[in-house]
Design an enzyme around this catalytic site. Sequence first.
Site, PDB file in Angstrom:
ATOM      1  N   CYS A 176      34.036  59.374  80.310  1.00 17.87           N
ATOM      2  CA  CYS A 176      32.714  59.733  79.812  1.00 17.87           C
ATOM      3  C   CYS A 176      32.016  58.513  79.183  1.00 17.87           C
ATOM      4  O   CYS A 176      31.681  57.577  79.882  1.00 17.87           O
ATOM      5  CB  CYS A 176      32.805  60.908  78.845  1.00 17.87           C
ATOM      6  SG  CYS A 176      31.223  61.777  78.652  1.00 17.87           S
ATOM      7  N   HIS A 227      36.358  64.927  81.973  1.00 22.54           N
ATOM      8  CA  HIS A 227      37.243  65.268  80.867  1.00 22.54           C
ATOM      9  C   HIS A 227      38.387  66.137  81.396  1.00 22.54           C
ATOM     10  O   HIS A 227      38.197  66.954  82.295  1.00 22.54           O
ATOM     11  CB  HIS A 227      36.489  66.053  79.794  1.00 22.54           C
ATOM     12  CG  HIS A 227      35.445  65.260  79.087  1.00 22.54           C
ATOM     13  ND1 HIS A 227      35.759  64.283  78.161  1.00 22.54           N
ATOM     14  CD2 HIS A 227      34.090  65.282  79.164  1.00 22.54           C
ATOM     15  CE1 HIS A 227      34.643  63.759  77.689  1.00 22.54           C
ATOM     16  NE2 HIS A 227      33.616  64.344  78.279  1.00 22.54           N
TER      17      HIS A 227
END
Length: 527
Positions: free
Chosen positions: A331, A463
């Site tokens: 991310c 994630h």
Amino acid sequence: MAKKIMIQGTMSNSGKSFLAAALCRILKQDGLSVAPFKSQNMALNSYITKDGLEIGRAQAMQAEAAGIAPTVDMNPILLKPTSQMGSQVIVNGEVFGNLRAMDYYRRKTEFIPAVREAFERLESQFDAIVLEGAGSPAEINLRDNDIVNMGMAKIANAPVLLVGDIDRGGVFASLYGTVSLLEPEERARIKGLVINKFRGDVKILEPGLRMIEERLHIPVVGVIPMEQIDLDDEDSLSDRLVRTKAQDGLDVAVIHLPHISNFTDFNALEHYDGVSLRYVDRPAHLGQPDLILLPGTKNTMADLKWLRESGLEAMIWRLVEEQKVPVIGICGGNQMPGEKLSDPHGVEGEPGSTMRGMGLLAAETIFAAEKTRTRTEGMVMAAAGVYGQVTGQSVKGYEIHMGETFPAEAGSGLNGSQQAGAGQQPGNASRADHSVTPAICLADGRMDGFVRADGLVFGSYLHGLFDNLEFTGAILTRLAEKKGISLTAKAQSMEEYKESQYDKLADLVRRSLDMEAVYKIMEEYES
């Protein structure tokens, strides 16, 4: 009408989430359909539901303990701090906006309808609701606009168990002081006291238990021993984040950014014998790890500036380029290694601002006004060599990000006065060495992340990437072989592991808590 019980604490990290999860599991085991609820959560560890909405990680964990899918009704308001004075406010799973703390405090009552409606939907669907408070109900400066502790207990008409952490010391004073600072009608809602994280012989504690019961006229319904149970952590108070020293075996260093988010991404790495996972927030602690992990962050540009000013950026750059230490970024950690970050909409700073990246990947990020929130799966495209044979493996996870990352155009990097964060790019590596190919092909046809040509830098927006057993096992096995050590990977999936931990948690709390009294409180409570 669902039965209700609310868990409040004398302070943050006293064990509210822990006990709420335990009760969710116990009630499930006893045949009840049960759901967790927290009206307002402040945390940087979040979760994306199946319908693409964002909630706090703790409520997702508690839903798993209850054996149900997490939904946005379990956490209608999520606050994700972006600075010391403000947060991104997420209402019913979607971004409401960025508010300074005082502005949010003034406007909190606007969100009561959303909180009430979410709770009522759960109440109509389940046999029982386990509510969780936040911080302490004795924050008397916040009482007027409270929607998460006694204010929520009143909305839900719920009895309360008050939890104190004896491991920090002063548990009797904190229990007594908390109750004493409440208004009479608030004190009347507290039907039981719980002492958490106890070490030693409970008989030594018994005189204190009798005295606190006599003074407060509230029974102690349980003393929970300190025991190692591995649950997803909610915020920066996690014990995981204080591990800074490398142990024997494979040394994996996570960079502890000031706005670190979703560090639960790396919990799976702890389940491999011979892996030492630690968190590093200063150059003196970095050393020469076998793998560097750049985590997610709620403020990529601010944390990149911190990384640069702290000296960690230069150290990481040298470790990669000179010592060939691999880096994996998730991310925000996927955005930082590129050549440039652009913020045309002012998502993280001034509209139109740009910032030089770490220069480890020939990629650039443009922040978007809308947040990407989705659960997804895909196939690893190219990541052999330094990361082992992971090409072609299936992976799944979820995305939460405000921006897209693309291959950098020639000459797109910043230089001179344009650089946000003074100083020249460390080292003199050729830019050609940093060319990239897509890391993962997602099920919807999008490409996610990049792998550098030499394989040393791997980035993804996904994630939960390390929760994929074969992917993680292949990477760690290859790094262990390179180091000349053996590594024993646990064959148990993350889902199986979590289930075993929820059962272990339920066993501990069932032994320690007077569940007959808890059921009686739930069944007989009247305001």
